[in-house]
Design a protein around this motif. Sequence first.
Motif, PDB file in Angstrom:
ATOM      1  N   TYR A  47       0.850  -1.190   0.000  1.00  0.00           N
ATOM      2  CA  TYR A  47       0.000   0.000   0.000  1.00  0.00           C
ATOM      3  C   TYR A  47       0.885   1.240   0.000  1.00  0.00           C
ATOM      4  O   TYR A  47       1.755   1.399   0.857  1.00  0.00           O
ATOM      5  CB  TYR A  47      -0.912   0.030   1.228  1.00  0.00           C
ATOM      6  CG  TYR A  47      -1.943  -1.077   1.258  1.00  0.00           C
ATOM      7  CD1 TYR A  47      -2.984  -1.104   0.332  1.00  0.00           C
ATOM      8  CD2 TYR A  47      -1.873  -2.102   2.199  1.00  0.00           C
ATOM      9  CE1 TYR A  47      -3.931  -2.119   0.341  1.00  0.00           C
ATOM     10  CE2 TYR A  47      -2.817  -3.119   2.221  1.00  0.00           C
ATOM     11  CZ  TYR A  47      -3.839  -3.120   1.295  1.00  0.00           C
ATOM     12  OH  TYR A  47      -4.782  -4.126   1.300  1.00  0.00           O
ATOM     13  N   ARG A  48       0.665   2.086  -0.999  1.00  0.00           N
ATOM     14  CA  ARG A  48       1.425   3.336  -1.112  1.00  0.00           C
ATOM     15  C   ARG A  48       2.937   3.098  -0.996  1.00  0.00           C
ATOM     16  O   ARG A  48       3.657   3.840  -0.356  1.00  0.00           O
ATOM     17  CB  ARG A  48       0.966   4.334  -0.055  1.00  0.00           C
ATOM     18  CG  ARG A  48      -0.438   4.918  -0.263  1.00  0.00           C
ATOM     19  CD  ARG A  48      -0.478   5.881  -1.437  1.00  0.00           C
ATOM     20  NE  ARG A  48      -1.766   6.535  -1.593  1.00  0.00           N
ATOM     21  CZ  ARG A  48      -2.047   7.771  -1.129  1.00  0.00           C
ATOM     22  NH1 ARG A  48      -1.142   8.439  -0.441  1.00  0.00           N
ATOM     23  NH2 ARG A  48      -3.237   8.304  -1.357  1.00  0.00           N
ATOM     24  N   GLU A  50       5.633   3.427  -5.393  1.00  0.00           N
ATOM     25  CA  GLU A  50       5.016   4.379  -4.467  1.00  0.00           C
ATOM     26  C   GLU A  50       3.499   4.235  -4.408  1.00  0.00           C
ATOM     27  O   GLU A  50       2.834   4.952  -3.679  1.00  0.00           O
ATOM     28  CB  GLU A  50       5.375   5.814  -4.869  1.00  0.00           C
ATOM     29  CG  GLU A  50       6.876   6.115  -4.805  1.00  0.00           C
ATOM     30  CD  GLU A  50       7.197   7.536  -5.219  1.00  0.00           C
ATOM     31  OE1 GLU A  50       6.280   8.221  -5.739  1.00  0.00           O
ATOM     32  OE2 GLU A  50       8.352   7.960  -5.026  1.00  0.00           O
ATOM     33  N   THR A  51       2.942   3.303  -5.179  1.00  0.00           N
ATOM     34  CA  THR A  51       1.496   3.139  -5.255  1.00  0.00           C
ATOM     35  C   THR A  51       1.097   1.768  -4.708  1.00  0.00           C
ATOM     36  O   THR A  51       1.921   1.021  -4.202  1.00  0.00           O
ATOM     37  CB  THR A  51       1.022   3.280  -6.708  1.00  0.00           C
ATOM     38  OG1 THR A  51       1.731   2.321  -7.523  1.00  0.00           O
ATOM     39  CG2 THR A  51       1.300   4.676  -7.244  1.00  0.00           C
ATOM     40  N   ASP A  52      -0.191   1.424  -4.821  1.00  0.00           N
ATOM     41  CA  ASP A  52      -0.673   0.115  -4.393  1.00  0.00           C
ATOM     42  C   ASP A  52      -0.236  -0.943  -5.405  1.00  0.00           C
ATOM     43  O   ASP A  52      -0.371  -0.752  -6.615  1.00  0.00           O
ATOM     44  CB  ASP A  52      -2.200   0.119  -4.285  1.00  0.00           C
ATOM     45  CG  ASP A  52      -2.693   1.021  -3.165  1.00  0.00           C
ATOM     46  OD1 ASP A  52      -1.864   1.480  -2.359  1.00  0.00           O
ATOM     47  OD2 ASP A  52      -3.909   1.268  -3.088  1.00  0.00           O
ATOM     48  N   ASP A 100      -7.812   7.148   0.542  1.00  0.00           N
ATOM     49  CA  ASP A 100      -7.936   5.874  -0.166  1.00  0.00           C
ATOM     50  C   ASP A 100      -8.938   4.929   0.488  1.00  0.00           C
ATOM     51  O   ASP A 100      -9.091   3.791   0.066  1.00  0.00           O
ATOM     52  CB  ASP A 100      -6.584   5.163  -0.225  1.00  0.00           C
ATOM     53  CG  ASP A 100      -5.581   5.896  -1.094  1.00  0.00           C
ATOM     54  OD1 ASP A 100      -5.993   6.779  -1.862  1.00  0.00           O
ATOM     55  OD2 ASP A 100      -4.372   5.598  -0.998  1.00  0.00           O
TER      56      ASP A 100
END
Length: 300
Positions: free
Chosen positions: A41-42, A87-89, A286
């Motif tokens: 996540y992130r 840096e994202t899911d 989110d």
Amino acid sequence: MSIKPYLLTDQGFVNRDELYYPFEERGLQFGDGVYEVIRIYRGNYYLIKEHVERLFRSAKAIKINVPYSKEEMYEKLDELLTKNSVETDAKVYLQLTRGSAPRDHAFPKDVQANLYAYVQDLPRKVEPLQNGVTTITQPDVRWDYCYIKSLNLLPNVMAKQEATEKGAFEAILHRNKKVTEGSSSNVYLVKDGIVYTHPATENILHGCVRMRVVALTTQLGFPFIQAAFSLEDIAEADELFITSSTAEIMPVVKVDDIQVGTGKPGPVTQQLQQAYEKDAKIPQSDSIFPAAAQERPVSG
């Protein structure tokens, strides 16, 4: 869902276009290996310790030597995210096999295990998490050592395909009408505020999210009972949900032709979803819940 360019292997990091194995690879020919799917996540791993520990347990159970120590595995998996600027899911798929050798059922001698891990984008399943999913039931015809996260997934694949062809999200498996787990998830029933699920025996996979659900139910004050429930119990259930690293805590609103509870995600499931988001450090932006719902606990 795009796959990032750099992969972790037993030989270090390589570009995805450079990875190949001989056709006599035991994972390919025998399913002789184990795997893990780790949620991100992130740009941050969730339950990384639980996944690495299970990888080593599974490898030990089938007598494969992992080419890295646990400490090295943590470092390499962190570096995998850094090299790919994650840096994202997303998710990491990690596979470990006994290696490449001339085909023979017996273990080859002095063979190097093959390992690879890659990163793939994976957004959260917002709509089904909010509204719930439908499932079907199927006999559990798998082997007796489901606690090993083995590559031998043909029965799971067949059950999932049956669900897909019927427009369902998942197939709930059962042995003699007793629910074990899903084709790629653990299954839970809620009745009168009590959460039930199959005991962590050799007949089910000891899911990493399942382990966390045990802790979250305790934090929320819900009794958690590890006892198998039957297909007949589903008709009387207040709520039903499934868990996995990619499905998170997913409400089930229909099983075959049976509506579960009110036909909508129930309050226990929703409170667990909120606790999961907090535990995974998912930002409010989110969240699957409106901002107002974050300010108060869900009530029954």
